[in-house]
Design an enzyme around this catalytic site. Structure first.
Site, PDB file in Angstrom:
ATOM      1  N   ARG A 227      -6.493  -9.749   5.548  1.00 18.02           N
ATOM      2  CA  ARG A 227      -7.451 -10.828   6.137  1.00 18.02           C
ATOM      3  C   ARG A 227      -8.069 -10.434   7.425  1.00 18.02           C
ATOM      4  NH1 ARG A 227      -6.695 -12.546   1.184  1.00 18.02           N
ATOM      5  NH2 ARG A 227      -6.460 -14.410   0.549  1.00 18.02           N
ATOM      6  N   HIS A 275     -14.760  -8.193   0.227  1.00 20.16           N
ATOM      7  CA  HIS A 275     -13.393  -9.395   0.165  1.00 20.16           C
ATOM      8  C   HIS A 275     -13.074  -8.636  -2.061  1.00 20.16           C
ATOM      9  CE1 HIS A 275     -10.306 -12.056   0.671  1.00 20.16           C
ATOM     10  NE2 HIS A 275     -10.711 -11.899  -0.458  1.00 20.16           N
TER      11      HIS A 275
HETATM   12  N1  LIG Z   1      -8.109  -8.292   0.441  1.00 24.02           N
HETATM   13  C1  LIG Z   1      -7.721  -9.306  -1.250  1.00 24.02           C
HETATM   14  O1  LIG Z   1      -8.304  -9.043  -1.935  1.00 24.02           O
HETATM   15  C2  LIG Z   1      -6.504  -9.518  -1.095  1.00 24.02           C
HETATM   16  C3  LIG Z   1      -5.895  -9.628   0.169  1.00 24.02           C
HETATM   17  N2  LIG Z   1      -4.545 -10.234   0.238  1.00 24.02           N
HETATM   18  C4  LIG Z   1      -3.333 -10.580   1.141  1.00 24.02           C
HETATM   19  O2  LIG Z   1      -2.851  -9.183   0.797  1.00 24.02           O
HETATM   20  C5  LIG Z   1      -1.402 -10.370   1.457  1.00 24.02           C
HETATM   21  C6  LIG Z   1       0.298  -9.850   1.434  1.00 24.02           C
HETATM   22  O3  LIG Z   1      -0.278 -10.182  -0.054  1.00 24.02           O
HETATM   23  P1  LIG Z   1       1.533 -10.258  -0.488  1.00 24.02           P
HETATM   24  O4  LIG Z   1       1.697  -8.431  -0.431  1.00 24.02           O
HETATM   25  O5  LIG Z   1       1.511 -11.089  -2.058  1.00 24.02           O
HETATM   26  O6  LIG Z   1       2.142 -10.994   0.179  1.00 24.02           O
HETATM   27  P2  LIG Z   1       4.302 -10.774   0.714  1.00 24.02           P
HETATM   28  O7  LIG Z   1       4.414 -12.300   1.062  1.00 24.02           O
HETATM   29  O8  LIG Z   1       4.929 -10.250  -0.551  1.00 24.02           O
HETATM   30  O9  LIG Z   1       4.407  -9.814   2.195  1.00 24.02           O
HETATM   31  C7  LIG Z   1       3.966  -9.813   2.973  1.00 24.02           C
HETATM   32  C8  LIG Z   1       5.194  -9.395   3.901  1.00 24.02           C
HETATM   33  O10 LIG Z   1       4.115  -9.397   5.288  1.00 24.02           O
HETATM   34  C9  LIG Z   1       5.221  -9.317   6.194  1.00 24.02           C
HETATM   35  N3  LIG Z   1       5.528  -9.794   7.246  1.00 24.02           N
HETATM   36  C10 LIG Z   1       5.072 -11.254   7.288  1.00 24.02           C
HETATM   37  N4  LIG Z   1       5.425 -11.787   8.189  1.00 24.02           N
HETATM   38  C11 LIG Z   1       5.132 -11.409   9.845  1.00 24.02           C
HETATM   39  C12 LIG Z   1       5.583 -10.953  10.783  1.00 24.02           C
HETATM   40  N5  LIG Z   1       5.081 -11.716  11.636  1.00 24.02           N
HETATM   41  N6  LIG Z   1       5.840  -9.645  11.900  1.00 24.02           N
HETATM   42  C13 LIG Z   1       5.420  -9.014  10.738  1.00 24.02           C
HETATM   43  N7  LIG Z   1       5.754  -8.881   8.575  1.00 24.02           N
HETATM   44  C14 LIG Z   1       5.027 -10.017   8.814  1.00 24.02           C
HETATM   45  C15 LIG Z   1       6.867  -9.830   5.402  1.00 24.02           C
HETATM   46  O11 LIG Z   1       7.395  -9.410   5.656  1.00 24.02           O
HETATM   47  C16 LIG Z   1       6.351  -9.506   3.987  1.00 24.02           C
HETATM   48  O12 LIG Z   1       6.723  -8.052   3.882  1.00 24.02           O
HETATM   49  C17 LIG Z   1      -1.976 -12.001   0.990  1.00 24.02           C
HETATM   50  O13 LIG Z   1      -1.162 -13.073   2.106  1.00 24.02           O
HETATM   51  C18 LIG Z   1      -3.202 -12.214   1.284  1.00 24.02           C
HETATM   52  O14 LIG Z   1      -4.070 -12.767   2.071  1.00 24.02           O
HETATM   53  C19 LIG Z   1      -3.852 -10.261  -1.380  1.00 24.02           C
HETATM   54  C20 LIG Z   1      -4.512 -10.175  -2.542  1.00 24.02           C
HETATM   55  C21 LIG Z   1      -5.440 -10.386  -2.448  1.00 24.02           C
HETATM   56  O1  LIG Z   2      -5.137 -13.347  -3.824  1.00 22.95           O
HETATM   57  C1  LIG Z   2      -6.304 -13.890  -2.729  1.00 22.95           C
HETATM   58  O2  LIG Z   2      -5.483 -13.816  -2.099  1.00 22.95           O
HETATM   59  C2  LIG Z   2      -7.219 -12.788  -2.496  1.00 22.95           C
HETATM   60  O3  LIG Z   2      -7.761 -12.623  -1.268  1.00 22.95           O
HETATM   61  C3  LIG Z   2      -8.019 -12.570  -3.739  1.00 22.95           C
HETATM   62  O4  LIG Z   2      -9.493 -12.162  -3.108  1.00 22.95           O
END
Ligand SMILES: NC(=O)C1=CN([C@@H]2O[C@H](COP(=O)(O)OP(=O)(O)OC[C@H]3O[C@@H](n4cnc5c(N)ncnc54)[C@H](O)[C@@H]3O)[C@@H](O)[C@H]2O)C=CC1
Ligand SMILES: O=C(O)C(=O)CO
Length: 312
Positions: A227, A275
């Site tokens: 993000r 994005h």
């Molecule tokens: N740019 C894009 O197109 C996309 C971006 N995303 C972003 O990717 C992020 C991650 O997705 P997932 O891997 O599925 O999430 P997840 O919940 O599986 O992984 C999050 C990780 O961050 C760690 N974490 C959380 N808070 C923390 C903190 N304060 N300090 C240290 N570590 C911390 C957790 O321990 C976990 O390992 C999503 O929340 C989303 O914002 C997701 C999909 C697409």
């Molecule tokens: O799935 C998400 O969180 C995304 O950012 C999709 O683009």
């Protein structure tokens, strides 16, 4: 079973047809303003408050991996979704592979110095450069969850030293795991390519600031896949301009679309995408949602539930 669906940009008829196929006992309908009829499940992205408020739902599914937008709406409108109604999000459903493609291609681009060769080409300069070595190219992944774990696997397969940083320690073969704020400094010290895959929470907003960037190896790189609000954009520019950072690739920004006046557009060592690092793949997402609803109806334990207190 009644399911309501709302997404501002997806092909709603396609989603409804596919969900109906996978859940033959369900009546799936597009939610439209004024629809107060009963629903058991809601599938949403940026939902209007009135869609969810006051409903006796069994669960809500976010049609993406990040739930920051829905949680921030909830903060402003707590009555939109009582704590007793579970919120689910997409776990991987095809996003892991997209994140791997994105990260591997850009890390290899930097590792093979294609950025330098592109700059030389602008000056019609023919000059082979010294190779970089993998030992000096440690990849540090912030956020070792579903997507961070996948990215770690793919970069390990390319032979890079990989480390990750998360809230709790992870066990991933070949990956050095660091946990908590007390180990952040150690994690950063040897990192040459910082990849951000943290969720957007109160604890992670602005985490990639000058203090953090200054702890990386000199001439490091930043890949922001999570993000925009994680990165303090003025600090990023400062780190680039002092050459602490050699390059940055950004998929996400604190304001999207990135305003025309942002200096990031023109920076010679910044590359960006709008994005698109990992988008929701309809078929995989529908499979997951149908499987999860079936599991919930049977009373099984299902994964993907968001912890609202933690914020992800
Ligand atoms: N740019 C894009 O197109 C996309 C971006 N995303 C972003 O990717 C992020 C991650 O997705 P997932 O891997 O599925 O999430 P997840 O919940 O599986 O992984 C999050 C990780 O961050 C760690 N974490 C959380 N808070 C923390 C903190 N304060 N300090 C240290 N570590 C911390 C957790 O321990 C976990 O390992 C999503 O929340 C989303 O914002 C997701 C999909 C697409
Ligand atoms: O799935 C998400 O969180 C995304 O950012 C999709 O683009």
């Amino acid at each position: 079973m009644e399911i309501i669906f709302y997404h501002p940009t997806f092909d709603t008829p396609y989603w409804i047809a596919q969900l109906s196929k996978q859940l033959p006992g369900a009546n799936v309908r597009e939610w439209k303003k004024g629809d107060n009829q009963h629903a058991d499940y809601a599938l949403v992205w940026h939902p209007p408050v009135e869609m969810l408020q006051g409903r006796d739902l069994k669960a809500v599914f976010a049609l993406g991996a990040g739930v920051d937008s829905i949680l921030s709406k909830l903060k402003a409108n707590p009555e939109m979704l009582p704590e007793s109604i579970p919120l689910f999000r997409l776990e991987d459903t095809g996003m892991g592979l997209q994140m791997q493609e994105y990260a591997v291609s850009q890390v290899l681009h930097w590792f093979r110095r294609f950025d330098d060769y592109q700059a030389q080409q602008q000056k019609s300069e023919w000059q082979p450069l010294a190779d970089y070595h993998r030992d000096d190219f440690t990849i540090g992944i912030m956020g070792a969850g579903v997507l961070g774990g996948k990215v770690a696997e793919s970069l390990l397969a390319w032979g890079f030293p990989v480390r990750c940083w998360s809230r709790s320690r992870k066990t991933m073969p070949g990956v050095k795991s660091f946990a908590g704020t007390e180990e952040l400094g150690d994690f950063l010290r040897e990192t040459r390519v910082l990849i951000n895959l943290l969720p957007n929470t109160a604890e992670t907003v602005g985490i990639i600031n000058l203090t953090l960037l200054n702890q990386l190896q000199d001439h490091s790189y930043l890949l922001n896949l999570a993000r925009g609000v994680h990165v303090v954009e003025d600090d990023l520019l400062q780190a680039l301009n002092t050459h602490k950072l050699k390059g940055a690739m950004l998929d996400v920004f604190s304001r999207e679309p990135l305003p025309q006046e942002s200096p990031l557009w023109q920076h010679p060592r910044v590359v960006m995408t709008p994005h698109i690092a990992a988008v929701t793949r309809p078929q995989e997402a529908i499979d997951y949602i149908a499987r999860t609803i079936t599991g919930l109806e049977r009373g099984d334990h299902v994964s993907g539930q968001v912890d609202r207190q933690r914020g992800y």
